[in-house]
Scaffold this motif. Structure first.
Motif, PDB file in Angstrom:
ATOM      1  N   ASP A 142       0.845  -1.191   0.000  1.00  0.00           N
ATOM      2  CA  ASP A 142       0.000   0.000   0.000  1.00  0.00           C
ATOM      3  C   ASP A 142       0.891   1.255   0.000  1.00  0.00           C
ATOM      4  OD1 ASP A 142      -1.764   2.074   0.491  1.00  0.00           O
ATOM      5  OD2 ASP A 142      -2.895   0.997   2.028  1.00  0.00           O
ATOM      6  N   VAL A 143       1.124   1.817  -1.188  1.00  0.00           N
ATOM      7  CA  VAL A 143       1.999   2.975  -1.311  1.00  0.00           C
ATOM      8  C   VAL A 143       1.373   4.194  -0.627  1.00  0.00           C
ATOM      9  CG1 VAL A 143       3.159   4.527  -2.933  1.00  0.00           C
ATOM     10  CG2 VAL A 143       3.011   2.077  -3.431  1.00  0.00           C
ATOM     11  N   GLY A 144       0.064   4.309  -0.667  1.00  0.00           N
ATOM     12  CA  GLY A 144      -0.604   5.412   0.013  1.00  0.00           C
ATOM     13  C   GLY A 144      -0.348   5.376   1.506  1.00  0.00           C
ATOM     14  N   PHE A 145      -0.401   4.192   2.098  1.00  0.00           N
ATOM     15  CA  PHE A 145      -0.091   4.055   3.516  1.00  0.00           C
ATOM     16  C   PHE A 145       1.354   4.442   3.772  1.00  0.00           C
ATOM     17  CE2 PHE A 145       1.813   1.570   6.936  1.00  0.00           C
ATOM     18  CZ  PHE A 145       0.970   1.849   7.993  1.00  0.00           C
ATOM     19  N   LEU A 146       2.266   3.986   2.923  1.00  0.00           N
ATOM     20  CA  LEU A 146       3.681   4.319   3.101  1.00  0.00           C
ATOM     21  C   LEU A 146       3.889   5.824   3.048  1.00  0.00           C
ATOM     22  CD1 LEU A 146       6.643   3.276   3.300  1.00  0.00           C
ATOM     23  CD2 LEU A 146       6.695   3.370   0.801  1.00  0.00           C
ATOM     24  N   ARG A 147       3.281   6.477   2.076  1.00  0.00           N
ATOM     25  CA  ARG A 147       3.480   7.912   1.885  1.00  0.00           C
ATOM     26  C   ARG A 147       2.840   8.736   3.001  1.00  0.00           C
ATOM     27  NH1 ARG A 147       0.897   8.227  -2.564  1.00  0.00           N
ATOM     28  NH2 ARG A 147      -1.057   8.783  -1.527  1.00  0.00           N
ATOM     29  N   ASP A 148       1.589   8.418   3.327  1.00  0.00           N
ATOM     30  CA  ASP A 148       0.808   9.300   4.196  1.00  0.00           C
ATOM     31  C   ASP A 148       0.950   8.986   5.678  1.00  0.00           C
ATOM     32  OD1 ASP A 148      -0.124  10.463   1.857  1.00  0.00           O
ATOM     33  OD2 ASP A 148      -1.888   9.141   1.762  1.00  0.00           O
ATOM     34  N   ARG A 149       1.202   7.742   6.009  1.00  0.00           N
ATOM     35  CA  ARG A 149       1.198   7.367   7.423  1.00  0.00           C
ATOM     36  C   ARG A 149       2.552   6.856   7.907  1.00  0.00           C
ATOM     37  NH1 ARG A 149      -3.951   3.960   9.079  1.00  0.00           N
ATOM     38  NH2 ARG A 149      -3.239   4.751  11.099  1.00  0.00           N
ATOM     39  N   ALA A 150       3.178   5.972   7.142  1.00  0.00           N
ATOM     40  CA  ALA A 150       4.423   5.377   7.611  1.00  0.00           C
ATOM     41  C   ALA A 150       5.602   6.334   7.503  1.00  0.00           C
ATOM     42  CB  ALA A 150       4.714   4.095   6.832  1.00  0.00           C
ATOM     43  N   TYR A 151       5.768   6.928   6.348  1.00  0.00           N
ATOM     44  CA  TYR A 151       6.981   7.709   6.104  1.00  0.00           C
ATOM     45  C   TYR A 151       7.117   8.919   7.031  1.00  0.00           C
ATOM     46  CZ  TYR A 151      10.806   9.942   3.555  1.00  0.00           C
ATOM     47  OH  TYR A 151      11.997  10.512   3.220  1.00  0.00           O
ATOM     48  N   PRO A 152       6.063   9.670   7.317  1.00  0.00           N
ATOM     49  CA  PRO A 152       6.237  10.783   8.265  1.00  0.00           C
ATOM     50  C   PRO A 152       6.714  10.324   9.639  1.00  0.00           C
ATOM     51  CG  PRO A 152       4.206  11.049   7.019  1.00  0.00           C
ATOM     52  CD  PRO A 152       4.712   9.678   6.700  1.00  0.00           C
ATOM     53  N   VAL A 153       6.193   9.206  10.109  1.00  0.00           N
ATOM     54  CA  VAL A 153       6.627   8.663  11.402  1.00  0.00           C
ATOM     55  C   VAL A 153       8.090   8.248  11.326  1.00  0.00           C
ATOM     56  CG1 VAL A 153       6.317   6.707  12.983  1.00  0.00           C
ATOM     57  CG2 VAL A 153       4.317   7.960  12.138  1.00  0.00           C
ATOM     58  N   MET A 154       8.447   7.518  10.272  1.00  0.00           N
ATOM     59  CA  MET A 154       9.810   7.014  10.116  1.00  0.00           C
ATOM     60  C   MET A 154      10.809   8.150   9.922  1.00  0.00           C
ATOM     61  SD  MET A 154       8.740   3.896   7.565  1.00  0.00           S
ATOM     62  CE  MET A 154      10.391   3.326   7.216  1.00  0.00           C
ATOM     63  N   LYS A 155      10.451   9.149   9.128  1.00  0.00           N
ATOM     64  CA  LYS A 155      11.360  10.256   8.852  1.00  0.00           C
ATOM     65  C   LYS A 155      11.666  11.037  10.126  1.00  0.00           C
ATOM     66  CE  LYS A 155      12.082  14.099   5.631  1.00  0.00           C
ATOM     67  NZ  LYS A 155      11.543  14.787   4.417  1.00  0.00           N
ATOM     68  N   GLY A 156      10.634  11.285  10.936  1.00  0.00           N
ATOM     69  CA  GLY A 156      10.861  11.995  12.191  1.00  0.00           C
ATOM     70  C   GLY A 156      11.796  11.244  13.115  1.00  0.00           C
ATOM     71  N   LEU A 157      11.664   9.924  13.164  1.00  0.00           N
ATOM     72  CA  LEU A 157      12.556   9.117  13.993  1.00  0.00           C
ATOM     73  C   LEU A 157      13.973   9.114  13.440  1.00  0.00           C
ATOM     74  CD1 LEU A 157      10.029   6.225  14.584  1.00  0.00           C
ATOM     75  CD2 LEU A 157      11.034   7.628  16.403  1.00  0.00           C
ATOM     76  N   ALA A 158      14.099   9.031  12.128  1.00  0.00           N
ATOM     77  CA  ALA A 158      15.430   9.072  11.520  1.00  0.00           C
ATOM     78  C   ALA A 158      16.116  10.402  11.804  1.00  0.00           C
ATOM     79  CB  ALA A 158      15.321   8.818  10.017  1.00  0.00           C
TER      80      ALA A 158
END
Length: 805
Positions: A491-507
């Protein structure tokens, strides 16, 4: 492996004996067939909540029933009923209540100069006592007091059918058969109890609802509706439950004390709804509305629907999830009560087919518990799922995020329950805002952070219990679930909208936080602590492995989403990161960057094997040297530990491709860390061991973390012939496997996406082919030792079998 024609004959005979046939749609409108062997049952009422009561739940609402004949107790929970938080005076989110300039740098200097620091000293420098952290609360108890005690009742049976998520009690008294059914419906948001007898006018009892004294209480009964409402004392959280008493025949009387009596009824249905004014929303965590309206609407809509329709919608909703996976390893129900079966498993008197039956039931019970304690719109499963009978439960029944919350969701994707992950993602996303404050105020960093344990009120800071207060890697570990969800669903939409913001902030947090190690110039976590033992140091293996996992996943996500600038930044940091992988002086995978491991250490945590599981940094096929070192470490730690620890070891041994040792750990967990109601015990009860064991069984049968679909990678010899239906592999592939003498003889793949698949099995040879069962042309197959690669199309069904000779 036998010749193909022999394998096929063995398979056909075995399939006939096992009933190993593909799951096929039933006749339109017909209910699906029952799944045998999926019932826990007992020949006496429960005497203890923790070890004997039986759990039901719909994610938000949990209920445990005891099955007493003269007096029934239905203990219930609503997952948002928590003390503490912003409504309590002085709540601080775990952030420092006064500035501590240079505190973190002082700890880092001592570690740099002396290599280690005592946990007590670090906790004194960085920690602080909790202030109104709060705890998960029991909501109350429903008591059903029979007008006449059925002394001398015969044929008693208390049961829980996990395939339908319906519990019950049956017995005979004075010539009448009495029956009760209980369920908690996600479809309608209510708990339901039904009391019947096979002779008219035999149902007579008084119903009352009680709740602890740690709150204000208003209780009333009107029109057969028992309303219980008030506020928690310490944080003023509003709560309300309503219980509708619906009788068929007889009479019903409301009482001034809030109880209701039914006399001479043919049947009685109880419908319960509950709620609070909590909201997963920083900073106030309140809806701003009274729970009375939503609770009233739910209970009235359910009452109007009627028992038959409520039960049908509940069972259909549950089975739509539960029925996706079936496991058959030649088990046979021993026909004894579950506690007796468990005792026989422990003392070795249970036959092989009975042992297999208990193991399969335990595997499916974990799936049942996850469905029951994590559904859309609820908080995620906590340390006890959704069930708790105390106002001061062990560890507050909170969210420990140094493994426990993560372990709760290990089986979600692999055992085809991806829908249960929604509450986890919503909850983790709710921690970002308070976690940004913690990252800024304590560390001076970008991004966000959460530590060892948290609550529903955004507690992302620190406490001061020296051995478990500091774990800023927790968010990075939680981020793994977001990326794994993308890998399983595509689900690319999930990756873009929900997963990536969380992951980017942690990184971002970790790019700011890492320090250069003067020993070798690599980037390390400092201070770093390997749960829950030893000293603080720099670059403990688990810390490095988790951060490696975060950066690797975030880099892949950034490239997938076209965030090239950030991908370059992450890649540069990852190149300089200490990987956390070292082989020590006695052949072990080191737990710390220094070779401090003791061969006689049997601590329950084996944290430095994160790279093996749930990470993907080390595998026997790709990194045999580190995998062997992990095996040495795991062997040295031994097969003991608490329930969750044994569950993790099932997964470790499965990833190390040792099915017999993985099965040994499953047996150890059942023998020594499982209660009579099959709940896992730490001790006391912690539900993560149930979920970890279920995930471990899935890892024994199917793995895909290496980018290939690996069939039966750690199959134990005890399960040498069998079948499994409905497991999930990364890439969105649903997999069915039939095997004989430890080798797959038929594999069915249903891909959710178009792309290349590689399927691996040691038993594959030139006789195996890939067929398109959807009627299309069979794909071209590239062959490598033990692996078949072909291009699969979404929506097709592929079968891997040996060619006819």
């Amino acid at each position: 492996m036998p010749p193909p024609e022999v394998s096929r004959r063995i398979f056909l005979a075995g399939a006939a004996a096992l009933g190993a046939t593909p799951l096929m749609p039933g006749v339109a409108g017909a209910a699906p067939a029952a799944i045998p062997g999926m019932t826990l049952w007992y020949d006496e009422p429960a005497a203890a909540w923790e070890s004997q009561s039986l759990p039901l739940g719909n994610g938000a609402l949990g209920l445990c029933f005891f099955g007493g004949t003269g007096r029934e107790q239905l203990q219930f929970n609503e997952k948002t009923l928590w003390t503490g938080g912003p409504g309590a005076p002085g709540y601080d989110f775990g952030n420092w209540t006064s500035p501590r300039p240079g505190a973190l740098a002082e700890v880092q200097r001592r570690i740099r100069d002396e290599l280690r620091a005592a946990p007590e000293w670090v906790a004194q420098k960085l920690g602080q006592p909790k202030t109104h952290f709060g705890s998960y609360q029991t909501f109350g108890d429903i008591w059903i007091q029979q007008t006449r005690d059925p002394a001398g009742a015969t044929g008693y049976r208390r049961h829980l059918d996990i395939a339908e998520a319906v519990g019950g009690v049956t017995y005979t008294w004075e010539g009448a058969g009495h029956s009760r059914e209980y369920f908690v419906s996600a479809a309608d948001g209510v708990a339901v109890a039904r009391f019947t007898a096979d002779r008219p006018g035999r149902i007579s009892f008084t119903v009352s609802v009680t709740t602890p004294t740690s709150r204000s209480v208003n209780r009333s009964a009107s029109g057969g509706r028992i309303t219980l409402a008030g506020r928690l004392t310490d944080n003023a959280l509003r709560y309300e439950s309503q219980l509708r008493v619906l009788n068929q025949g007889g009479t019903r009387t409301d009482h001034a004390d809030g109880s209701v009596t039914v006399s001479g009824a043919d049947a009685v249905t109880l419908v319960l709804a509950a709620g609070t004014d909590y909201a997963v929303r920083h900073p106030d965590y309140r809806t701003g509305t009274d729970p009375h309206g939503p609770v009233t609407r739910r209970v009235d809509a359910a009452a109007a629907k009627g028992y038959t329709a409520l039960r049908a919608s509940h069972v259909a909703d549950h089975r739509a999830l539960f029925d996706r996976v079936r496991l058959d390893v030649g088990q046979q129900d021993p026909g004894t009560p579950t506690d007796i079966t468990l005792a026989a498993y422990r003392d070795g008197s249970l036959g092989a087919a009975g042992r297999k039956a208990l193991e399969v039931l335990f595997f499916q019970y974990g799936r049942y518990l996850l469905i029951a304690s994590s559904r859309a719109g609820s908080l995620p499963a906590n340390l006890q799922g959704v069930w708790n009978n105390s106002t001061s439960p062990p560890w507050d029944a909170d969210y420990h995020v140094n493994i426990n919350l993560q372990m709760n969701y290990w089986p979600a994707e692999t055992t085809n329950l991806t829908e249960t992950t929604g509450p986890l993602f919503e909850y983790v996303a709710s921690m970002v805002a308070p976690g940004q404050v913690t990252a800024r105020e304590i560390y001076g960093n970008r991004g966000w952070v959460v530590h060892n344990e948290t609550n529903p009120y955004g507690f992302t800071g620190l406490h001061n219990w020296a051995w478990s207060f500091f774990f800023p890697e927790a968010g990075a570990w939680l981020a793994q679930h977001f990326y794994e969800h993308y890998l399983f669903t595509g689900d690319v939409g999930f990756l873009r909208d929900r997963a990536y913001p969380v992951m980017k902030g942690l990184a971002q947090f970790w790019m700011d936080e890492l320090v250069t190690d003067p020993r070798d110039g690599r980037l390390v976590v400092s201070p770093s602590y390997s749960p829950e033992q030893g000293d603080f140091s720099a670059g403990a293996s688990m810390s490095q492995q988790i951060v490696w996992d975060l950066f690797s996943n975030t880099l892949a996500a950034a490239r997938q989403l076209g965030d090239g600038g950030f991908a370059t930044e992450v890649s540069g940091t990852l190149d300089r990161l200490d990987t956390g992988l070292r082989v020590g002086s006695w052949g072990q995978l080191q737990e710390w960057k220094e070779d401090w491991d003791a061969p006689g250490n049997d601590h329950r945590h084996v944290s430095h094997l994160f790279a093996v599981h749930p990470g993907r940094q080390v595998s026997p096929r790709d990194q045999p040297r580190y995998a062997e070192a992990a095996r040495v470490s795991l062997t040295a730690r031994g097969d003991g530990g608490t329930g969750w620890s044994k569950a993790w070891k099932i997964n470790f041994w499965a990833r190390l491709l040792d099915g017999d040792h993985a099965h040994l750990m499953l047996s150890e967990q059942l023998r020594n860390s499982t209660l009579a109601n099959l709940w896992d015990t730490h001790p006391p009860f912690q539900i993560d061991g149930n979920f970890g064991a279920t995930a471990g069984v899935a890892e024994m049968l199917l793995q895909s973390h290496r980018g290939e679909i690996d069939l039966l990678p750690a199959l134990p010899s005890f399960w040498n012939t069998g079948s499994v239906r409905g497991l999930r592999a990364r890439g969105g592939v649903t997999v069915d496997i039939d095997w004989v003498d430890g080798e797959p003889v038929r594999t069915t793949l249903r891909p959710g996406h178009t792309g290349e698949l590689t399927v691996r099995s040691a038993g594959f040879d030139d006789s195996f082919e890939v067929r398109d069962r959807s009627g299309g042309t069979s794909p071209q197959v590239a062959r490598e030792a033990g692996a078949l690669t072909f291009r699969a199309r979404a929506g097709r069904t592929y079968e891997i079998v040996a060619r006819p000779s």
